[in-house]
Write an enzyme that holds these catalytic residues in place. Sequence first.
Site, PDB file in Angstrom:
ATOM      1  N   GLN A 171       0.793  -1.232   0.000  1.00  0.00           N
ATOM      2  CA  GLN A 171       0.000   0.000   0.000  1.00  0.00           C
ATOM      3  C   GLN A 171       0.823   1.278   0.000  1.00  0.00           C
ATOM      4  O   GLN A 171       0.549   2.186  -0.777  1.00  0.00           O
ATOM      5  CB  GLN A 171      -0.929  -0.019   1.206  1.00  0.00           C
ATOM      6  CG  GLN A 171      -1.859   1.176   1.291  1.00  0.00           C
ATOM      7  CD  GLN A 171      -2.817   1.019   2.448  1.00  0.00           C
ATOM      8  OE1 GLN A 171      -3.724   0.202   2.411  1.00  0.00           O
ATOM      9  NE2 GLN A 171      -2.601   1.786   3.497  1.00  0.00           N
ATOM     10  N   GLU A 213      -3.610   8.918  -1.659  1.00  0.00           N
ATOM     11  CA  GLU A 213      -2.952   9.766  -0.665  1.00  0.00           C
ATOM     12  C   GLU A 213      -1.918  10.683  -1.303  1.00  0.00           C
ATOM     13  O   GLU A 213      -1.074  11.256  -0.611  1.00  0.00           O
ATOM     14  CB  GLU A 213      -2.326   8.908   0.437  1.00  0.00           C
ATOM     15  CG  GLU A 213      -3.389   8.131   1.202  1.00  0.00           C
ATOM     16  CD  GLU A 213      -2.879   7.459   2.466  1.00  0.00           C
ATOM     17  OE1 GLU A 213      -1.694   7.625   2.806  1.00  0.00           O
ATOM     18  OE2 GLU A 213      -3.669   6.761   3.101  1.00  0.00           O
ATOM     19  N   GLU A 296       4.759  -1.609   8.442  1.00  0.00           N
ATOM     20  CA  GLU A 296       3.425  -1.640   9.042  1.00  0.00           C
ATOM     21  C   GLU A 296       2.610  -2.798   8.484  1.00  0.00           C
ATOM     22  O   GLU A 296       2.682  -3.089   7.285  1.00  0.00           O
ATOM     23  CB  GLU A 296       2.730  -0.302   8.738  1.00  0.00           C
ATOM     24  CG  GLU A 296       1.324  -0.159   9.285  1.00  0.00           C
ATOM     25  CD  GLU A 296       0.752   1.218   8.926  1.00  0.00           C
ATOM     26  OE1 GLU A 296       1.521   2.198   8.836  1.00  0.00           O
ATOM     27  OE2 GLU A 296      -0.470   1.313   8.710  1.00  0.00           O
ATOM     28  N   LYS A 348      -5.201   6.419  15.043  1.00  0.00           N
ATOM     29  CA  LYS A 348      -6.129   7.054  14.106  1.00  0.00           C
ATOM     30  C   LYS A 348      -7.435   7.304  14.857  1.00  0.00           C
ATOM     31  O   LYS A 348      -8.173   6.351  15.130  1.00  0.00           O
ATOM     32  CB  LYS A 348      -6.421   6.113  12.931  1.00  0.00           C
ATOM     33  CG  LYS A 348      -5.250   5.842  11.983  1.00  0.00           C
ATOM     34  CD  LYS A 348      -5.647   4.717  11.018  1.00  0.00           C
ATOM     35  CE  LYS A 348      -4.736   4.638   9.812  1.00  0.00           C
ATOM     36  NZ  LYS A 348      -5.005   3.409   8.995  1.00  0.00           N
ATOM     37  N   LYS A 399       2.015  10.300  10.271  1.00  0.00           N
ATOM     38  CA  LYS A 399       1.845   9.733   8.927  1.00  0.00           C
ATOM     39  C   LYS A 399       0.624  10.386   8.288  1.00  0.00           C
ATOM     40  O   LYS A 399      -0.476  10.296   8.838  1.00  0.00           O
ATOM     41  CB  LYS A 399       1.648   8.223   9.063  1.00  0.00           C
ATOM     42  CG  LYS A 399       1.392   7.477   7.771  1.00  0.00           C
ATOM     43  CD  LYS A 399       1.074   5.999   8.054  1.00  0.00           C
ATOM     44  CE  LYS A 399       0.734   5.273   6.756  1.00  0.00           C
ATOM     45  NZ  LYS A 399       0.126   3.953   6.992  1.00  0.00           N
TER      46      LYS A 399
HETATM   47  P1  PGA Z   1      -6.662   3.862   5.111  1.00  0.00           P
HETATM   48  O1  PGA Z   1      -5.112   3.732   4.828  1.00  0.00           O
HETATM   49  O2  PGA Z   1      -6.915   5.222   5.645  1.00  0.00           O
HETATM   50  O3  PGA Z   1      -7.304   3.611   3.772  1.00  0.00           O
HETATM   51  O4  PGA Z   1      -7.003   2.799   6.123  1.00  0.00           O
HETATM   52  C1  PGA Z   1      -4.142   4.163   5.748  1.00  0.00           C
HETATM   53  C2  PGA Z   1      -3.389   3.002   6.359  1.00  0.00           C
HETATM   54  O5  PGA Z   1      -3.660   1.831   6.084  1.00  0.00           O
HETATM   55  O6  PGA Z   1      -2.502   3.248   7.180  1.00  0.00           O
HETATM   56 ZN    ZN Z   2      -2.032   0.970   7.495  1.00  0.00          ZN
END
Ligand code: PGA
Ligand code: ZN
Length: 437
Positions: A171, A213, A296, A348, A399
């Site tokens: 990702q 992103e 991660e 988060k 992040k």
């Molecule tokens: P997401 O991606 O906001 O789509 O979950 C961010 C991440 O996986 O850290």
């Molecule tokens: Zn993640």
Amino acid sequence: MTAMAPVPPTRRIAAVRARRVWDSRGRPTVEVDVETESGTRGRAIAPAGASTGSGEAVDLRDGGPAFGGLDVRRAIGGIEREIAPALRGLDVADQAALDARMIELDGTPDRSRLGGNALVATSMAIAYAAAAARGLPLWAALADGGPAVLPLPEIQVFGGGAHAGGRLDLQDFMVVAVGADDWRTALDRTAEVYRAAGRLLVEAGRLQGVADEGGFWPAFDDNEQALTMLVRAIEAAGLRPGEDVAISLDIAASNFGRGGRYRLARADGTPRELASAELAELLLGWLRRYPIVSIEDPLAEDDPDGLAAFTAAAGPRVQVVLDDAVVTSAARIRAHAARGAGNAALIKPNQAGTLTESLAALEATRALDWDAIVSARSGETEDTTIVHLAVGWGVRQLKVGSFSRSERMAKWNEGLRIGESLAGGFALPPPSAFRWR
Ligand code: PGA
Ligand code: ZN
């Protein structure tokens, strides 16, 4: 404070208003204004993930044909009909009590009745209103006289996985300016690496645009090409890989793994299914060959044994970050730490639902000597709350996604404003603050 002390008008909640706004993917999201009787106001917007962990607070979406089912009119209605009357008259400075009231009102374990999106926007707006009542920026109100330092940024250069139509299995291919001792230098170096990476991609005929992103959306034949090009980009920017700028990866393995089996579309150019130990071996090989300091979700959220084995094999100097497996939950962080799975967690706020729960998760990492990284989501807006949380809560890493698109740049730019007011200015935490030192 005595139980009977009247709440002063600067702190007494007069109104909670919600409106539907739009996020960086052009999807509806929730904005909340919290206003006190004296007229001060806090405002915040809920972000949204795409590669979500199964244990996250659930956003309330309308379903149906409009906007792919993603409308938030029910979440807005819940704020207006239930949350606003429940909070009116209460003390905006009592974040924990207000968050607890919303959790109780929702009444579900996953916040699905009123919606994690409704709760997190309200919770963050409360924090801003409380700071405004004190005449302080949010970071200063949260720091409350304690040390406040800008975090080390983790910045995406290539996007893949769920954020780029699965063009790469992995990702996030990110850089961390490990050799920078201040925020501005870290951004300067990242900007140079980002530019160089874009140039290299164009030269190679592999640039397809930007991912969710803001990182480049590359047409690579396998995942490792992204790593080699990232190292070349660091060098092309005149920087030393590993010393000035290192690599950080988000494998987001829950997106392609289940039951200990991992289906890679581009393992080494071709589709391959790997067992947990085989994926771990592939990643450990990269740790040996590339200047990677942080990784991660190397294995999926349903593979805690794999995560534990990987954490042990990677060694104490590699930051092994859990996101999907712990979803900003203190209890999940403690459970994974007890098994030896991971040594760092993303924080988060919208995974938890409220700031109080996010802070509890952060405190769990501290008690365990884990590292913590405050993180944005792939769906973002001009809201910059996460920067204030990182500074005010003293979290050493942040992040946000890439170094393009205004919903990302708003966060980096907010750090440039906050640094002007900090005792230590733009200084980043010392190198000794990090596992990879
Ligand atoms: P997401 O991606 O906001 O789509 O979950 C961010 C991440 O996986 O850290
Ligand atoms: Zn993640």
